[in-house]
Design an enzyme around this catalytic site. Structure first.
Site, short mmCIF file in Angstrom:
data_model
loop_
_atom_site.label_atom_id
_atom_site.label_comp_id
_atom_site.label_asym_id
_atom_site.label_seq_id
_atom_site.Cartn_x
_atom_site.Cartn_y
_atom_site.Cartn_z
N GLN A 125 3.50 9.92 1.05
CA GLN A 125 4.76 9.17 1.09
C GLN A 125 5.65 9.45 -0.11
O GLN A 125 6.85 9.15 -0.08
CB GLN A 125 4.48 7.66 1.20
CG GLN A 125 3.89 7.27 2.56
CD GLN A 125 3.65 5.79 2.65
OE1 GLN A 125 2.66 5.28 2.13
NE2 GLN A 125 4.57 5.07 3.27
N CYS A 159 6.10 -0.09 7.81
CA CYS A 159 5.76 1.05 6.95
C CYS A 159 6.95 1.38 6.06
O CYS A 159 8.09 1.42 6.54
CB CYS A 159 5.40 2.25 7.81
SG CYS A 159 5.02 3.74 6.87
N LEU A 160 6.69 1.64 4.79
CA LEU A 160 7.76 1.98 3.86
C LEU A 160 8.47 3.28 4.26
O LEU A 160 9.60 3.51 3.87
CB LEU A 160 7.20 2.12 2.44
CG LEU A 160 6.67 0.81 1.83
CD1 LEU A 160 5.91 1.11 0.54
CD2 LEU A 160 7.80 -0.17 1.58
N GLY A 212 0.84 -1.19 0.00
CA GLY A 212 0.00 0.00 0.00
C GLY A 212 0.88 1.23 0.00
O GLY A 212 2.07 1.16 0.33
N HIS A 243 -2.13 7.56 7.13
CA HIS A 243 -1.09 8.36 6.46
C HIS A 243 -1.63 9.71 5.98
O HIS A 243 -0.96 10.74 6.14
CB HIS A 243 -0.53 7.62 5.24
CG HIS A 243 0.69 6.80 5.52
ND1 HIS A 243 1.83 7.33 6.07
CD2 HIS A 243 0.97 5.49 5.30
CE1 HIS A 243 2.76 6.38 6.19
NE2 HIS A 243 2.25 5.24 5.73
N HIS A 295 -4.08 1.76 7.88
CA HIS A 295 -2.71 2.28 7.79
C HIS A 295 -2.62 3.43 6.77
O HIS A 295 -2.05 4.49 7.06
CB HIS A 295 -1.77 1.14 7.39
CG HIS A 295 -0.32 1.52 7.31
ND1 HIS A 295 0.62 1.12 8.24
CD2 HIS A 295 0.37 2.25 6.40
CE1 HIS A 295 1.81 1.61 7.91
NE2 HIS A 295 1.69 2.30 6.79
N GLU A 296 -3.18 3.22 5.59
CA GLU A 296 -3.04 4.25 4.53
C GLU A 296 -3.91 5.47 4.82
O GLU A 296 -3.53 6.60 4.53
CB GLU A 296 -3.37 3.66 3.15
CG GLU A 296 -2.53 2.45 2.73
CD GLU A 296 -1.03 2.63 2.88
OE1 GLU A 296 -0.54 3.77 2.83
OE2 GLU A 296 -0.33 1.61 3.05
NI NI Z 1 3.09 3.36 5.81
#
Ligand code: NI
Length: 165
Positions: free
Chosen positions: A52, A90-91, A47, A138, A134-135
């Site tokens: 991001q 998380c990226l 995702g 963000h 999660h997204e």
């Molecule tokens: Ni994330």
């Protein structure tokens, strides 16, 4: 289409409340979504949210097993219930994971960027439920690490499989 650098925790764009996408959308939003897919698959991740890659707009993409992949504009959680422990990554916080509480059932809605129509996504006790929370966190400037009791709860990934968004 492009693979873009992923912003990391500490970057202010990850802490801003992203702006709503104005409808109807123009092709710049479709290009943004293509860049988000390219960047997410390259990472690799399951995702990604627009902040991001440094874009302060309410746009998310998710591709997890067992569900059609989805891109949503202005997504919101409509309803959530239950609690479960998940091991999350998380990226934007590379190399770490942490155990947090997420919902069991999640109902989310958002606008399909291609039809302009509202879509609803229901997920239960799976990666989609986690990814939606999660997204959407963000785009509200929230990172999963905010839910950890302290920095010591952030665990190095070592060779553990990464599932990140
Ligand atoms: Ni994330």
């Amino acid at each position: 289409m492009a693979i873009l650098p992923i912003r990391r925790a500490g970057d202010p764009v990850l802490r801003e409340k992203a702006k709503r996408v104005r409808l109807p959308v123009d092709s710049s939003i479709h290009r943004l979504i293509e860049d988000m897919w390219d960047t997410m698959y390259d990472a690799p991740g399951v995702g990604l949210a627009a902040p991001q890659i440094g874009v302060g707009l309410r746009v998310i993409v998710i591709d997890v097993p067992g569900h059609d992949r989805v891109a949503l504009l202005n997504p919101e959680i409509v309803k959530r219930s239950g609690e479960r422990r998940v091991d999350e990554g998380c990226l934007s916080v590379p190399g770490f994971r942490g155990e947090i509480i997420r919902s069991v059932k999640v109902l989310a809605k958002g606008i399909d960027p291609y039809t302009g129509k509202e879509v609803r996504i229901k997920a239960e006790d799976d990666l989609m439920a986690e990814a939606l929370e999660h997204e959407i966190d963000h785009i509200n400037g929230i990172l999963y690490i905010d839910y950890l009791p302290g920095p010591e709860a952030l665990v190095p990934l070592n060779d553990a499989p990464e599932v990140q968004g």
